[in-house]
Each structure stands twice: as structure tokens, then as C-alpha cells.
Scaffold this motif. Structure first.
Motif, PDB file in Angstrom:
ATOM      1  N   GLY A  74       1.234  -1.001  -0.115  1.00 50.76           N
ATOM      2  CA  GLY A  74       0.136   0.009   0.284  1.00 50.76           C
ATOM      3  C   GLY A  74       0.470   1.625   0.213  1.00 50.76           C
ATOM      4  N   GLY A  75       2.030   1.207  -0.900  1.00 52.76           N
ATOM      5  CA  GLY A  75       3.041   2.325  -0.887  1.00 52.76           C
ATOM      6  C   GLY A  75       3.913   2.549   0.515  1.00 52.76           C
ATOM      7  N   CYS A  76       3.587   1.617   0.753  1.00 48.11           N
ATOM      8  CA  CYS A  76       5.147   1.519   2.345  1.00 48.11           C
ATOM      9  C   CYS A  76       6.417   2.127   2.208  1.00 48.11           C
ATOM     10  CB  CYS A  76       4.551   0.553   3.195  1.00 48.11           C
ATOM     11  SG  CYS A  76       5.835  -1.174   2.286  1.00 48.11           S
ATOM     12  N   GLU A  77       6.614   2.069   0.676  1.00 51.59           N
ATOM     13  CA  GLU A  77       7.936   2.584   0.571  1.00 51.59           C
ATOM     14  C   GLU A  77       8.045   4.039   0.781  1.00 51.59           C
ATOM     15  OE1 GLU A  77       5.845   2.598  -3.526  1.00 51.59           O
ATOM     16  OE2 GLU A  77       5.672   1.303  -1.848  1.00 51.59           O
ATOM     17  N   SER A  78       7.096   4.449   0.891  1.00 50.38           N
ATOM     18  CA  SER A  78       7.121   6.834   1.384  1.00 50.38           C
ATOM     19  C   SER A  78       7.660   6.809   2.195  1.00 50.38           C
ATOM     20  CB  SER A  78       5.766   7.195   0.535  1.00 50.38           C
ATOM     21  OG  SER A  78       4.840   7.092   1.168  1.00 50.38           O
ATOM     22  N   GLN A  79       7.311   5.727   3.356  1.00 51.97           N
ATOM     23  CA  GLN A  79       7.653   6.271   4.653  1.00 51.97           C
ATOM     24  C   GLN A  79       8.680   5.024   5.164  1.00 51.97           C
ATOM     25  OE1 GLN A  79       5.575   8.072   7.302  1.00 51.97           O
ATOM     26  NE2 GLN A  79       4.786   8.022   4.986  1.00 51.97           N
ATOM     27  N   ILE A  80       9.009   4.544   4.212  1.00 53.77           N
ATOM     28  CA  ILE A  80      10.427   4.309   4.027  1.00 53.77           C
ATOM     29  C   ILE A  80      11.388   5.049   3.921  1.00 53.77           C
ATOM     30  CG2 ILE A  80      12.058   2.538   3.710  1.00 53.77           C
ATOM     31  CD1 ILE A  80      10.082   0.271   3.826  1.00 53.77           C
ATOM     32  N   ALA A  81      11.067   5.478   2.763  1.00 52.23           N
ATOM     33  CA  ALA A  81      12.166   6.955   2.008  1.00 52.23           C
ATOM     34  C   ALA A  81      12.447   7.925   3.202  1.00 52.23           C
ATOM     35  CB  ALA A  81      11.678   6.919   0.737  1.00 52.23           C
ATOM     36  N   LYS A  82      11.246   8.434   3.837  1.00 51.06           N
ATOM     37  CA  LYS A  82      11.276   9.412   3.715  1.00 51.06           C
ATOM     38  C   LYS A  82      11.933   9.224   5.797  1.00 51.06           C
ATOM     39  CE  LYS A  82       7.908  12.285   6.990  1.00 51.06           C
ATOM     40  NZ  LYS A  82       6.198  12.469   7.166  1.00 51.06           N
ATOM     41  N   GLY A  83      12.014   7.921   5.707  1.00 51.70           N
ATOM     42  CA  GLY A  83      12.448   7.481   7.314  1.00 51.70           C
ATOM     43  C   GLY A  83      13.922   7.481   6.885  1.00 51.70           C
ATOM     44  N   HIS A  84      14.671   7.756   5.741  1.00 49.12           N
ATOM     45  CA  HIS A  84      16.782   7.095   5.536  1.00 49.12           C
ATOM     46  C   HIS A  84      16.023   9.081   5.000  1.00 49.12           C
ATOM     47  CE1 HIS A  84      15.427   3.133   4.271  1.00 49.12           C
ATOM     48  NE2 HIS A  84      16.361   3.478   5.384  1.00 49.12           N
ATOM     49  N   GLY A  85      15.258   9.986   5.379  1.00 48.36           N
ATOM     50  CA  GLY A  85      16.235  11.259   4.883  1.00 48.36           C
ATOM     51  C   GLY A  85      15.104  11.576   2.520  1.00 48.36           C
ATOM     52  N   ALA A  86      15.028  10.753   1.866  1.00 43.69           N
ATOM     53  CA  ALA A  86      14.636  11.136   0.574  1.00 43.69           C
ATOM     54  C   ALA A  86      13.135  11.994   1.008  1.00 43.69           C
ATOM     55  CB  ALA A  86      14.205  10.077  -0.359  1.00 43.69           C
ATOM     56  N   ALA A  87      13.017  12.378  -0.168  1.00 44.64           N
ATOM     57  CA  ALA A  87      11.872  12.894  -0.545  1.00 44.64           C
ATOM     58  C   ALA A  87      10.694  12.468  -1.990  1.00 44.64           C
ATOM     59  CB  ALA A  87      11.940  14.812  -1.588  1.00 44.64           C
ATOM     60  N   LEU A  88      11.895  11.636  -2.544  1.00 45.44           N
ATOM     61  CA  LEU A  88      10.938  10.640  -2.898  1.00 45.44           C
ATOM     62  C   LEU A  88      11.093   9.217  -2.773  1.00 45.44           C
ATOM     63  CD1 LEU A  88      11.002  12.603  -6.349  1.00 45.44           C
ATOM     64  CD2 LEU A  88       9.121  12.830  -4.735  1.00 45.44           C
ATOM     65  N   ALA A  89      10.087   7.782  -3.179  1.00 37.15           N
ATOM     66  CA  ALA A  89      10.318   6.683  -2.933  1.00 37.15           C
ATOM     67  C   ALA A  89      10.074   6.258  -5.032  1.00 37.15           C
ATOM     68  CB  ALA A  89       9.832   6.337  -2.192  1.00 37.15           C
ATOM     69  N   LEU A  90      10.854   5.333  -5.057  1.00 36.79           N
ATOM     70  CA  LEU A  90      11.073   4.386  -6.859  1.00 36.79           C
ATOM     71  C   LEU A  90      10.269   3.000  -6.690  1.00 36.79           C
ATOM     72  CD1 LEU A  90      12.419   5.464  -9.880  1.00 36.79           C
ATOM     73  CD2 LEU A  90      12.378   3.488  -8.734  1.00 36.79           C
ATOM     74  N   LEU A  91       9.848   2.930  -7.047  1.00 41.20           N
ATOM     75  CA  LEU A  91       9.303   0.916  -6.690  1.00 41.20           C
ATOM     76  C   LEU A  91       9.328   0.609  -8.431  1.00 41.20           C
ATOM     77  CD1 LEU A  91       9.679  -1.686  -5.102  1.00 41.20           C
ATOM     78  CD2 LEU A  91       6.993  -0.938  -4.828  1.00 41.20           C
ATOM     79  N   GLY A  92      10.123  -0.070  -8.334  1.00 39.86           N
ATOM     80  CA  GLY A  92       9.853  -1.125  -9.886  1.00 39.86           C
ATOM     81  C   GLY A  92       9.253  -2.899  -9.694  1.00 39.86           C
ATOM     82  N   VAL A  93       8.362  -2.690 -10.305  1.00 34.51           N
ATOM     83  CA  VAL A  93       8.192  -4.253 -10.440  1.00 34.51           C
ATOM     84  C   VAL A  93       8.134  -5.034 -12.263  1.00 34.51           C
ATOM     85  CG1 VAL A  93       6.524  -5.835  -9.631  1.00 34.51           C
ATOM     86  CG2 VAL A  93       6.765  -3.604  -8.414  1.00 34.51           C
ATOM     87  N   VAL A  94       8.765  -5.762 -12.093  1.00 34.00           N
ATOM     88  CA  VAL A  94       8.691  -6.801 -13.225  1.00 34.00           C
ATOM     89  C   VAL A  94       7.839  -7.437 -13.161  1.00 34.00           C
ATOM     90  CG1 VAL A  94      10.430  -8.424 -14.776  1.00 34.00           C
ATOM     91  CG2 VAL A  94      10.831  -6.243 -13.771  1.00 34.00           C
ATOM     92  N   THR A  95       6.630  -8.484 -13.817  1.00 30.96           N
ATOM     93  CA  THR A  95       6.102  -9.083 -13.834  1.00 30.96           C
ATOM     94  C   THR A  95       6.431 -10.043 -15.310  1.00 30.96           C
ATOM     95  OG1 THR A  95       4.566  -7.580 -12.903  1.00 30.96           O
ATOM     96  CG2 THR A  95       3.589 -10.127 -14.316  1.00 30.96           C
ATOM     97  N   ARG A  96       6.818 -11.282 -14.560  1.00 31.89           N
ATOM     98  CA  ARG A  96       7.316 -12.132 -15.717  1.00 31.89           C
ATOM     99  C   ARG A  96       5.678 -12.871 -16.242  1.00 31.89           C
ATOM    100  NH1 ARG A  96      11.197 -15.990 -13.401  1.00 31.89           N
ATOM    101  NH2 ARG A  96      12.665 -15.092 -13.679  1.00 31.89           N
ATOM    102  N   VAL A  97       5.448 -12.704 -17.644  1.00 31.93           N
ATOM    103  CA  VAL A  97       3.930 -13.530 -17.383  1.00 31.93           C
ATOM    104  C   VAL A  97       4.612 -14.773 -18.086  1.00 31.93           C
ATOM    105  CG1 VAL A  97       2.826 -12.901 -20.151  1.00 31.93           C
ATOM    106  CG2 VAL A  97       3.706 -11.128 -19.048  1.00 31.93           C
TER     107      VAL A  97
END
Length: 167
Positions: A95-118
Motif C-alpha cells: 500500500g505504498g509503504c515505501e514512501s514512509q521508509i524513504a522518508k525515514g531515510h531522508g528522501a523526498a521521493l521513493a521509486l519502486l520498480g516491478v517486473v511481472t514475468r508473463v
């Protein structure tokens, strides 16, 4: 005519100088390890291997390099000791928890990439950038079906970064 050319050239140079002076400070961004969502028929039989891990890592590095080279972002590198374990089903499902993790590390933005293998030779890719303060999406990009096994994942990142994220 010559005076007009000199005036236009002067205005253009002044505009470039003014625009350069107005460039915003680069935004800090944490790029999380890319995740594999295996939807192939072999997902329950063939676990991710060293090649999958290598190309996921290369994909994240391509994203970091392109963000950094754009001059618009500063990459926040988090020491391994500070990295939190991803939730059991990955950051893509939290649910977007990477934004809070990034905030805790001092980042203004969080990037997540997902590869879906078909299947073993086809994949899609999704990249999202969230505002670390609000958790709201800032940028998103999705590839349609791309041909190529895991060795093609870094190329998909390059395409997404060029055509959706950094344009």
C-alpha cells in the motif's frame, strides 16, 4: 536585420541564463530494489535464480544512473544495515509503504520498480515514484508486453525512464 538578430540572440541568451538560475534543486530519491512478480506457469516450480537477481539489480542501477544523470534527482544510498526487510509479499503489495521508509531515510521521493514475468520470454514492467511525505504518486510508467527474458529487464527500465519518467 542584423540588429534584430543580435537582439533575438541576446534575449535567448538572457532567457537561458534566467532559466538556468531558476532550475530547482535536485529532489532526493530512494530507489528500492526492483521486485519480481512471477505470473508464469512455472512460478511455483522454478524459483528466482541468480540471473533473475542479477537483472533485477541491474534494472535498479539503470534507474539510479538515469535519475542521477538527469540532474533532477539526488540518489539516497541507504547503507545495508539501515535497509528494512521488505514485507512478506514485497513492497509492491504494502500500500505504498515505501514512501514512509524513504522518508525515514531522508528522501523526498521513493521509486519502486516491478517486473511481472508473463512467461520465460515475456514480461511487463511498472515503475512508480511516490512522494515520501504524502505517499501519493508523483510519476508512474508501465510497459506493455515486452519481448525478452530476464536479460531484457534493464532495457525495459531504460525505455520507461526515457519515455515515461524523465520526459
Amino acid at each position: 536585420m542584423r540588429l534584430r538578430t543580435v537582439t533575438v540572440a541576446t534575449m535567448l541568451l538572457a532567457g537561458i541564463s534566467f532559466a538556468h538560475a531558476q532550475q530547482p534543486k535536485p529532489m532526493s530519491i530512494e530507489v528500492f530494489p526492483f521486485e519480481l512478480e512471477d505470473k508464469s506457469a512455472g512460478a511455483g516450480i522454478i524459483p528466482p535464480d541468480e540471473h533473475d537477481r542479477r537483472y533485477l539489480s541491474e534494472s535498479a542501477q539503470v534507474a539510479k544512473d538515469m535519475l542521477s544523470q538527469s540532474g533532477r534527482f539526488t540518489i539516497i544510498d541507504v547503507p545495508a544495515a539501515d535497509k528494512q526487510a521488505a514485507p512478506q509479499y514485497g513492497l509492491r503489495n504494502c500500500g505504498g509503504c515505501e514512501s514512509q521508509i524513504a522518508k525515514g531515510h531522508g528522501a523526498a521521493l521513493a521509486l519502486l520498480g516491478v517486473v511481472t514475468r508473463v512467461n520465460r520470454t515475456e514480461h511487463t514492467m511498472f515503475i512508480r515514484i511516490l512522494d515520501a511525505e504524502t505517499g501519493k504518486p508523483v510519476l508512474e510508467g508501465f510497459t506493455d508486453l515486452r519481448m525478452g527474458a530476464n536479460y531484457g529487464w534493464p532495457r525495459s527500465v531504460k525505455w520507461l525512464m526515457t519515455n515515461r519518467i524523465l520526459r
